[in-house]
Design a protein around this motif. Sequence first.
Motif, short mmCIF file in Angstrom:
data_model
loop_
_atom_site.label_atom_id
_atom_site.label_comp_id
_atom_site.label_asym_id
_atom_site.label_seq_id
_atom_site.Cartn_x
_atom_site.Cartn_y
_atom_site.Cartn_z
N THR A 50 0.81 -1.22 0.00
CA THR A 50 0.00 0.00 0.00
C THR A 50 0.84 1.27 0.00
OG1 THR A 50 -0.14 -0.10 2.42
CG2 THR A 50 -1.92 -1.13 1.15
N ARG A 51 2.16 1.14 0.00
CA ARG A 51 3.01 2.33 0.01
C ARG A 51 4.09 2.20 -1.05
NH1 ARG A 51 7.77 0.93 2.29
NH2 ARG A 51 7.84 -0.97 3.56
N GLU A 52 4.68 3.31 -1.41
CA GLU A 52 5.73 3.31 -2.43
C GLU A 52 7.05 2.87 -1.81
OE1 GLU A 52 7.78 6.72 -5.19
OE2 GLU A 52 5.58 6.54 -5.22
N HIS A 53 7.81 2.10 -2.57
CA HIS A 53 9.10 1.62 -2.10
C HIS A 53 10.15 2.73 -2.18
CE1 HIS A 53 7.79 -2.58 -2.01
NE2 HIS A 53 7.19 -2.36 -3.16
N GLY A 54 11.21 2.58 -1.38
CA GLY A 54 12.32 3.52 -1.43
C GLY A 54 13.18 3.30 -2.66
N PRO A 55 13.95 4.29 -3.08
CA PRO A 55 14.76 4.17 -4.30
C PRO A 55 15.90 3.15 -4.18
CG PRO A 55 15.26 6.21 -3.13
CD PRO A 55 14.07 5.62 -2.45
N ASP A 56 16.24 2.75 -2.96
CA ASP A 56 17.31 1.76 -2.78
C ASP A 56 16.78 0.32 -2.79
OD1 ASP A 56 19.20 3.78 -2.54
OD2 ASP A 56 18.93 3.94 -0.37
N THR A 57 15.47 0.16 -2.87
CA THR A 57 14.88 -1.18 -2.86
C THR A 57 15.05 -1.84 -4.22
OG1 THR A 57 13.22 -0.46 -1.25
CG2 THR A 57 12.77 -2.50 -2.45
N VAL A 58 15.49 -3.09 -4.21
CA VAL A 58 15.63 -3.87 -5.45
C VAL A 58 14.67 -5.04 -5.38
CG1 VAL A 58 17.17 -5.21 -6.92
CG2 VAL A 58 18.05 -3.21 -5.69
N LEU A 59 13.77 -5.11 -6.33
CA LEU A 59 12.79 -6.19 -6.42
C LEU A 59 13.05 -7.01 -7.67
CD1 LEU A 59 9.54 -4.18 -5.53
CD2 LEU A 59 11.07 -5.39 -3.96
N ILE A 60 12.57 -8.24 -7.66
CA ILE A 60 12.69 -9.13 -8.82
C ILE A 60 11.31 -9.69 -9.13
CG2 ILE A 60 14.04 -10.98 -9.87
CD1 ILE A 60 15.82 -10.96 -7.37
N VAL A 61 10.91 -9.64 -10.38
CA VAL A 61 9.59 -10.13 -10.77
C VAL A 61 9.74 -11.25 -11.80
CG1 VAL A 61 9.35 -8.40 -12.62
CG2 VAL A 61 7.31 -9.44 -11.61
N ASP A 62 8.81 -12.18 -11.73
CA ASP A 62 8.74 -13.24 -12.73
C ASP A 62 7.33 -13.80 -12.72
OD1 ASP A 62 9.54 -14.88 -14.76
OD2 ASP A 62 10.77 -16.21 -13.55
N GLY A 63 6.95 -14.40 -13.83
CA GLY A 63 5.63 -15.00 -13.93
C GLY A 63 5.73 -16.51 -13.93
N THR A 64 4.67 -17.15 -13.45
CA THR A 64 4.62 -18.61 -13.46
C THR A 64 3.22 -19.05 -13.85
OG1 THR A 64 5.08 -20.63 -12.18
CG2 THR A 64 3.99 -18.83 -11.01
N LEU A 65 3.13 -20.16 -14.58
CA LEU A 65 1.84 -20.68 -15.02
C LEU A 65 1.27 -21.59 -13.94
CD1 LEU A 65 2.61 -21.56 -18.75
CD2 LEU A 65 1.16 -19.70 -17.91
N GLN A 103 1.99 -13.30 -11.49
CA GLN A 103 3.19 -12.49 -11.37
C GLN A 103 3.59 -12.40 -9.90
OE1 GLN A 103 4.93 -10.72 -14.04
NE2 GLN A 103 3.76 -12.24 -15.20
N VAL A 104 4.82 -12.81 -9.60
CA VAL A 104 5.31 -12.84 -8.22
C VAL A 104 6.53 -11.94 -8.11
CG1 VAL A 104 6.24 -14.30 -6.37
CG2 VAL A 104 4.41 -15.17 -7.85
N VAL A 105 6.56 -11.12 -7.08
CA VAL A 105 7.66 -10.18 -6.85
C VAL A 105 8.32 -10.50 -5.51
CG1 VAL A 105 8.33 -7.75 -6.65
CG2 VAL A 105 6.40 -8.39 -8.09
N ILE A 106 9.65 -10.59 -5.51
CA ILE A 106 10.37 -10.82 -4.25
C ILE A 106 11.36 -9.68 -4.03
CG2 ILE A 106 10.19 -13.33 -4.55
CD1 ILE A 106 13.30 -13.28 -4.98
N ASP A 107 11.76 -9.52 -2.77
CA ASP A 107 12.81 -8.58 -2.43
C ASP A 107 14.15 -9.25 -2.71
OD1 ASP A 107 14.89 -7.37 -0.54
OD2 ASP A 107 13.24 -5.98 -0.25
#
Length: 259
Positions: free
Chosen positions: A97-112, A134-138
């Motif tokens: 519900t909030r915006e991430h900081g500019p130093d945050t690195v996320l990784i996204v990928d999709g799975t069936l 679509q799943v996003v991890i830190d």
Amino acid sequence: MEQVISADRPEWVPVFTGVSVRVFRKLVRIVARRGGEQTGTGRRWGLSLADRVLLVAVYYRTNLTFRQVALLFGISKSAANRVVDHLAPLLALAPVTREHGPDTVLIVDGTLVPTHDRGMSASSKNYRYSVTMQVVIDANTRLVVAVGEPTPGNRNDCRAYTDSGVDEQCRGANVLADGGYQGNPGVIMPYRRPRKGQPPLPQWKEDLNTVHKSVRARVEHALAHMKSWNILRNCRRTRDGVWHATRGIAQMRNLSMTA
């Protein structure tokens, strides 16, 4: 019917859910805070809150039918269905519900995720009717941060990233992804391999691609871990069921990693 497994017998929890007793108790407390405990008047549940949470966790882990799960808990098939319908949203990972900081690195990928609901799925590259999750991890903690809404399985990742709403949950962060997310300017992808006859990539780009690939592998490991919950291999839930199940599994995985 006699109840076979119960939260009062903690030795069964890891066997049927894949999480430790400590993690399971944390999960029960989360569901209780979100309103899972019955209050006021009305028809009473035949199972305690802990047993109802256990039922949902067992259902996600084993992907047994409701008839089979009901036999384990000594209730009817329809009662088991009602328990999952009621608790699945309360057990799920909360949206960002909030915006991430500019130093945050996320990784996204999709799975069936194969699903029986033809209204929201489509025949995909695995030749089954599936949805794309679509799943996003830190990148640092490797915890799941967000799970997008399901999109038809024949939709590519670059479109599913925005259609699922997961792009909004990544606002402000640096997002890594594979080359399938072209068209999303806020996503950092590897340098494309040159076509035949074109000069090769310079060494510094090759080195960056190697680093990018090693970091991006973390989300693939996370997806592989999440799919040890068998409901993500053949989901029989309809409508939002697959979304609640994926977020619920993400919640249990995060608790297991931080316990």
